[in-house]
Every structure is written in C-alpha cells, then in structure tokens.
Design an enzyme around this catalytic site. Structure first.
Site, PDB file in Angstrom:
ATOM      1  N   ASP A 160      47.430 -82.925 -13.775  1.00  0.00           N
ATOM      2  CA  ASP A 160      46.966 -83.587 -12.561  1.00  0.00           C
ATOM      3  C   ASP A 160      48.096 -84.396 -11.914  1.00  0.00           C
ATOM      4  O   ASP A 160      49.250 -84.012 -12.014  1.00  0.00           O
ATOM      5  CB  ASP A 160      45.750 -84.475 -12.889  1.00  0.00           C
ATOM      6  N   HIS A 201      43.509 -89.589  -9.565  1.00  0.00           N
ATOM      7  CA  HIS A 201      42.650 -88.516 -10.050  1.00  0.00           C
ATOM      8  C   HIS A 201      42.836 -88.234 -11.546  1.00  0.00           C
ATOM      9  O   HIS A 201      41.868 -88.183 -12.315  1.00  0.00           O
ATOM     10  CB  HIS A 201      42.967 -87.277  -9.202  1.00  0.00           C
ATOM     11  N   SER A 376      35.525 -81.963 -10.118  1.00  0.00           N
ATOM     12  CA  SER A 376      36.589 -82.625 -10.881  1.00  0.00           C
ATOM     13  C   SER A 376      36.027 -83.363 -12.081  1.00  0.00           C
ATOM     14  O   SER A 376      36.715 -83.587 -13.055  1.00  0.00           O
ATOM     15  CB  SER A 376      37.287 -83.669 -10.007  1.00  0.00           C
TER      16      SER A 376
END
Ligand SMILES: *[C@@H]1O[C@H](CO)[C@@H](O)[C@H](O)[C@H]1NC(C)=O
Ligand SMILES: *[C@@H]1O[C@H](CO)[C@@H](O)[C@H](O)[C@H]1NC(C)=O
Ligand SMILES: *[C@@H]1O[C@H](CO)[C@@H](O)[C@H](O)[C@H]1NC(C)=O
Length: 727
Positions: A160, A201, A376
C-alpha cells in the site's frame, strides 16, 4: 428476622449440603468368569440370565442380563443374585448403575470476551458487546480466538502507501523483515506525511489485520499476534517493475500479501491487469513462495460499482492467484461501491451508505479512526482470517486456502438476486462469491484439511463457431469436452478455476456481455454491460475467470454466449468479430478414487458428491466413500450406504436378525437361520471348534445334531436327549 434466616438456610441445604443422589440400578450385570465363554454361558443359563457376550475387549468379563429383575430400581437386587456371586467360577460381579452423563458441547453463546482497547465495543462486525445492537457476529472471529488461534508465527504484509511503524497499536507486531519501501528504495515503509493525510490507507489496513489486543489502545486486530509489515509502493508512479518488486518481496518469509488497490475502477477505458513482470512475480510466488506452499495474495474486488465497473475487467481480481474479496453492509445489502464479477471468492462486512456503520481501525499519527470504508476493508479482514487458518495449519498451500474459503463461507442473509446453487451444491453469487467468511469454521477445517492434489490444467478450444458479432444477436460457442478426463487416469475431476481467454474486436466494448454455462448448468457472467465503456479497443487475449463452477465436473458441454446490445444504433449489421484463442483453461484436480460420477468439492473421500461403491457415516458426523463396508456394516444396494448390522453380527448381508454371516465374540452363528445366538437351539450343538480356520477367526457355530438327537453336546453323536423313537 429469624424465620427469614431459617428460610434461607432451607434453600441453601439441598444445593450444597444434600447427600449425593441415590444410585439407580439396572437389570444388567458385569460378571468376571474364569474358564472361558463356555463357562460364562453355562453360568448364565444355570442362574437364569441371558449372556450378552464378552464386554468389549475385556477378556473374562461378560455382560449378563436378567429380564425378570425390575429395569430401573433404587434398590440393588439381592437374593437370587447372591447365588451367582457365590459360584466359585465367578470372580467378581457388579450390578450396573445408571450414570449421569452430559454432552460436552458449549452451551449458548460463547462468553463475551472483554478487551480494554477503547474501540473494542465499536467493532460491530466482530462481536455483540453490550453497547452495540447493530452488531454482526457471523464472521465468528472471537470463536476462532477462543479455539486458540491469534495469528502467531504468521507473517503478513500490506502492499500500500506505507505503514506507520511506530503506531502504538502496531509497534509490537511490526516486522521490519516483512517491510520495504519500493517507492524510495529503502527499508523503511513509513508513509509520507502531508496535510491531507493522503497516505493513511496502508496504516488503516495494517491495524485491521494485526493491531495488538488489550493494550488499551484503539482496536483489536483479527490476527492480533501475527507479525505485520508494510510495502510502500502506491506513493509514486506505479509501474510493472514496482508491482513485480512488491509482490515478490521475501516470498520465503512473508506468508500473506494483502492488496486493497488495482486498476482505476472508472468503468470507462480501463481493462487492465498485471504486466509481464507482475505476472511472473505472481507465478514465482505461488510456486516458490512459503517454501513451495505458495504465497497467499488477497485482493479487494474493487470500488467501481457506482461507475458501472465490473471486476472482470481488473486483471488482478480476475487472476487465479489472488483471493478476491467483496463487501456487504451491516444489514446484508449490496454497498454502492460493489463491483460484481464471477471471480469474487467470498465477502466480509464493510461500510455502506452514510447511515450504515463503517469500520474502526488504526490511523496515521498514532490515531484511531471510525471511518474506514469500501472493499479496502474486506481484503485485510480476510487476510487476518487466513492468518488464523495458517496458524491452525501452516502447511496449507495457496490452493488449499481457496478451497477452505469456498467450503466455509456462507450466504446467510446477504441479499442478492442472483444466488444460485452450483453443480457441487454450493450457493454462489456474482456479488458475494460463496458468501460471508467464517473464521471459526475455517480454522477448524484447516486443522483437518488434507492437501489438495496437484493442480491440473486442461485446455480446450472451441469447435467451428461464427466469428461475426451482430447487434442484438447472441453468438453461441459450444464445445463438448473430455479434455480433462484425458489428462490422467482418474475418471472424475473437479473444477477449481475456469478461465476463458478471448480476443474481440468491437467498436464499443461496453455493449458486450459474455456468459459461460458449465456442463452442470451453472451460468457465470464473465462480463456485464458497462454503460460508460466506449472504448473501441475490444479485448486482446483477455482472460476472464470464474470460480462459480468450483467442485463441479469438467466433462460435458460448455457454452459461451457473447451478446451485443447496442446502446445507440439499432441495426443488425455486423459490429465486431471475435476469436476465442482458447475456449477455456480449466484448472482442476482429481477426486478421491471412491467418488462417483457427480464429482466432488475437494480431494478427500469425505468430499465426494456421490460414491462409486458405498458411503459410510452420517451427514452430521461426516460421510466418506468406501470401497466396501467395514466389519459390523453391510452395503445396502438401493441407497449405496453402509448400514449397521444387528448387534451380535460381525458381518451380515442385511439388517435382519437372520442375515448374519459371522458373529461377534461370545455368540454362535446358527447357520440354519443365519442368526447369532448365545445358546444353540434344540437340535443344534455349540461347536467349540477344532476347525483351524474357524479357531483363527474366533467364529463359533451352531451345528446340527445327529438326526436322532433332540439335544446333543459338543459333538453330533453325543446324545443328551433322543428324539422320540430313538435311544
Ligand atoms: C485485558 O486486560 C484486562 C486488564 O487490563 C484483563 O482484565 C482482561 O482479562 C484482558 N482481556 C483478555 C481477553 O485477555
Ligand atoms: C448472463 O447472465 C446474467 C446473470 O446471470 C443474466 O442476467 C443475463 O441475462 C445473461 N445473459 C445472456 C445473454 O444470457
Ligand atoms: C446387493 O446386490 C448383490 C448383487 O446384485 C447381491 O448379491 C446382494 O445380496 C445385494 N445385497 C443386499 C444387501 O441387498
């Protein structure tokens, strides 16, 4: 005051101070007899008992029954039973008492676990704590913990935008060996900080997997004792090299790679997948990773739902090497962002509309957020659950993990209008794959799972088919195949992934729909219409993949339908042309050799859908296919099941008392009637065998007396009682 004190005392007495309950005696005895079964039979007969034979494997111990004694009594029987007790051949005797036994299942809900992490009560998708009435506990995560699995010794990395390695909820489980910074080419995966916290994230996903439990900070990770690393690779230009490097970081050390990203889910011009290098990195990972067991790649199915995107146009989720995961809202509805496709394997809870609950997790700057959303969320949840499964069974291969997810996920209340039952009896949907994942079931199945056999790849190609695609017409391509059957000796194979590789030229790609129907009749939608995709590039060698045929048989007729529904012009002229480079590539494995023609959903004898010979066991306790029924059972022809013989029979041809072909120890086989008896009837004598074969098998027979005897003993000529007219 006194009376009430006395009252209390009376109440307390029966519970704590009462005498133990009185025993309840039965009319069964255990008797230790010296001198063999013959002696036991003699004693039983002499004192009026029925000898039910030796007690299990306990030599010299016999089970006597006395029908004239009351069946259940609080008084032990005396009197006549004392005669038996006093017989010199009786060494010991015990009248049987009824014992209180309870089943050792857990009653009711598992006890609530309490963690001191402040967000624990808000983790609605894990447990139903006291403050949460919209909770959803069906993913059964605490139940997996209670079975002892928390991700110990499993290594996970998050591909990520980096992870905050010093986050108090991550620092203890953080593993620098499972980390890298591909963007800056160094070993520190820490995110780049900016005012908008753009790079949050990865840190959010990492906490979901492996945040420390009970450390008074933020949340509890699903695999809260797993080791967690991060690969920083999204904060910069993503190229084939960047992807390949990221997917290939320490495959011998890292068990699971979790990715919550993919090609732009714009539903317009993007039909994209891994480049040549990334493809090779996947292949290297599944072949060599985890010392040959195969790296586990978990992928979010995509957030392009609102743009009409379809995850079959994303070559990552469409790959057989990735476990593609979808999302459902807390009320079991389709979230606005969900993309449908046939390659989605399973689903987790996630966020929905603004009034629906979101996910709590770790956040940048040592924070905690209640606002994590989308698919996600789902990839890290499944990553955490797979970490629990790998702790339960570290030798699972990359395919075993997929088998376990197919086997244990369930539709429950997830709402979709396309749930269907495939040819292997499993419910599957384009929204949710096989349904909601189940952590407890997966660790239990993982524990007993036997490795799936080697993957087989069979390639079929279509016969003559029309090449031209006309507006509003369906091009049908059908092939009957036994391609897979020819690959190896086994008659039956079951399917895992099915891939269709096509090339299509077309002026407006979004107008195309492609469906595949398997020999068992399961229809997978490989491509749905995508309203915004106006590209004229068509598909070049594009591989569509479906998992909907998992467990079905491969042989038979496969039909591919290409449907062109023009969004503007309405004329039936030729609009495109297709070439099916290969109709499909089927990756499949042989069933257990005892499985019948329906196939199986896994390699073991308990995964057959039907049996060649007989099935043994119950649905509840597990059914296996066997070539012949074991001792104590017979094969029933009509149902093809092994059924229990009468108690005294060792082998039999049917259920009846008179269908024994041999008897348990302590019984005589009465060959005239095929019954197993404790005493031979009139006209027969108990053969205390001299026959060597029978001595070895322990079989004892009732043989017919000489025709002149009414009763005889041990030998046909030894008369005890003659028939009338003889002497
Ligand atoms: C968490 O820690 C508290 C003490 O702070 C303890 O009472 C509790 O049992 C712990 N919970 C678990 C599930 O270990
Ligand atoms: C393809 O499958 C989808 C979903 O099952 C269905 O709605 C659609 O009508 C099918 N298309 C054709 C051309 O059969
Ligand atoms: C099953 O069929 C076989 C052969 O047809 C027969 O010999 C056997 O007795 C049958 N068994 C039962 C239990 O019906």
């Amino acid at each position: 005051m006194r009376p009430s004190a006395a009252w209390l005392l009376l109440l307390a007495l029966p519970a704590c101070l009462a005498a133990p309950p009185r025993p309840v005696y039965t009319n069964h005895w255990a008797v230790q007899v010296l001198g063999g079964p013959g002696e036991a039979a003699r004693l039983a007969s002499a004192y009026g008992y029925v000898n039910l034979g030796q007690i299990g494997n306990l030599e010299n111990y016999y089970h006597f029954h006395h029908s004239r004694t009351i069946r259940r009594s609080t008084l032990s029987s005396r009197g006549r039973h004392n005669f038996l007790r006093m017989d010199p051949k009786v060494k010991w005797l015990q009248q049987q008492e009824v014992k209180r036994r309870v089943k050792r299942h857990v009653r009711g809900d598992p006890p609530l676990i309490h963690f001191n992490d402040p967000m624990w009560s808000k983790m609605w998708y894990m447990h139903c704590g006291d403050k949460n009435n919209r909770c959803r506990s069906e993913m059964n995560i605490p139940a997996a913990w209670q079975r002892g699995y928390t991700g110990k010794n499993v290594v996970v990395t998050i591909l990520d935008d980096g992870i905050e390695t010093s986050h108090p909820d991550l620092v203890q489980n953080y593993d620098p060996q499972a980390s890298y910074d591909v963007n800056d080419n160094d070993c520190d995966p820490s995110p780049r900080y900016d005012a908008s916290n753009e790079n949050k994230h990865g840190t959010r996903c990492a906490g979901q997997v492996a945040a420390k439990a009970n450390n008074s900070h933020c949340i509890v990770g699903i695999a809260y004792n797993a080791r967690i690393g991060g690969v920083r690779m999204l904060d910069g230009d993503v190229t084939d090299v960047v992807e390949a490097k990221s997917l290939g970081i320490r495959p011998d050390y890292i068990d699971i790679y979790s990715a919550s990203w993919g090609p732009d889910d714009d539903g317009k011009t993007t039909v994209d997948g891994p480049g040549e290098l990334a493809k090779q990195a996947f292949e290297y990972g599944i072949k060599k990773g985890r010392k040959g067991l195969g790296s586990i790649f978990v992928w979010a199915s995509g957030n392009g739902g609102r743009e009409g995107d379809h995850c079959s146009c994303d070559g990552y989720t469409n790959s057989i090497y990735t476990i593609s995961i979808s999302s459902s809202t807390d009320s079991g509805l389709k979230p606005w962002y969900l993309e449908e496709c046939a390659s989605t394997l399973a689903t987790t809870y996630s966020s929905g509309a603004f009034y629906e609950q979101k996910i709590v997790t770790t956040d940048l700057r040592h924070g905690c957020t209640e606002g994590h959303t989308g698919t996600s969320v789902s990839a890290p949840i499944v990553t955490g659950i797979i970490a629990l499964a790998l702790e339960a069974n570290p030798s699972l291969t990359w395919r075993d993990v997929q088998h376990l997810i197919v086997k244990t996920s369930r539709p429950l209340h997830l709402k979709a209008n396309d749930w269907k039952t495939n040819g292997a009896g499993r419910k599957v949907s384009h929204l949710y794959g096989y349904g909601l994942v189940n952590a407890e079931a997966i660790v239990m199945e993982a524990k007993k799972w036997k490795k799936a056999p080697t993957q087989q790849v069979c390639i079929g190609s279509s016969d003559r088919t029309p090449r031209d695609i006309h507006a509003d017409q369906i091009v049908r391509t059908t092939t009957v195949t036994n391609a897979c059957a020819n690959h190896y000796d086994q008659r039956v194979v079951y399917l895992e992934h099915v891939i269709v590789r096509v090339s299509i030229e077309h002026p407006r790609r979004g107008d195309l729909q492609i469906n595949l129907t398997s020999p068992s009749g399961t229809e997978s939608q490989l491509l749905a219409r995508r309203a915004f995709d106006i590209s004229n590039e068509g598909f070049k060698n594009w591989e569509f993949m479906t998992v909907h045929c998992w467990g079905e048989k491969a042989e038979g007729e496969w039909t591919l339908k290409i449907h062109d529904t023009p969004s503007h012009m309405r004329n039936p002229e030729r609009r495109g042309e297709h070439t099916l480079l290969s109709f499909w590539i089927v990756t499949s494995s042989p069933c257990h050799p005892e499985c019948g023609n329906k196939g199986c959903d896994g390699p073991n004898a308990d995964q057959c859908l039907n049996c060649i010979h007989y099935s043994l066991g119950s649905v509840k306790a597990g059914r296996v296919c066997v070539s012949s029924c074991p001792s104590g059972y017979f094969g029933e022809n009509a149902s093809r099941r092994c059924r229990r013989c009468q108690k005294a029979c060792e082998t039999c041809t049917g259920r009846g008392r008179n269908q024994c072909t041999s008897c348990q120890r302590g019984f005589y086989h009465h060959q005239e009637t095929n019954a197993c008896v404790v005493f031979c009837p009139a006209g027969f004598y108990a053969d205390e065998s001299k026959d060597v074969n029978r001595l070895q098998t322990g079989q004892k027979l009732c043989l017919e007396c000489h025709q002149s005897c009414k009763k005889c003993a041990s030998d046909p000529d030894k008369h005890i009682l003659c028939k009338d007219g003889f002497r």
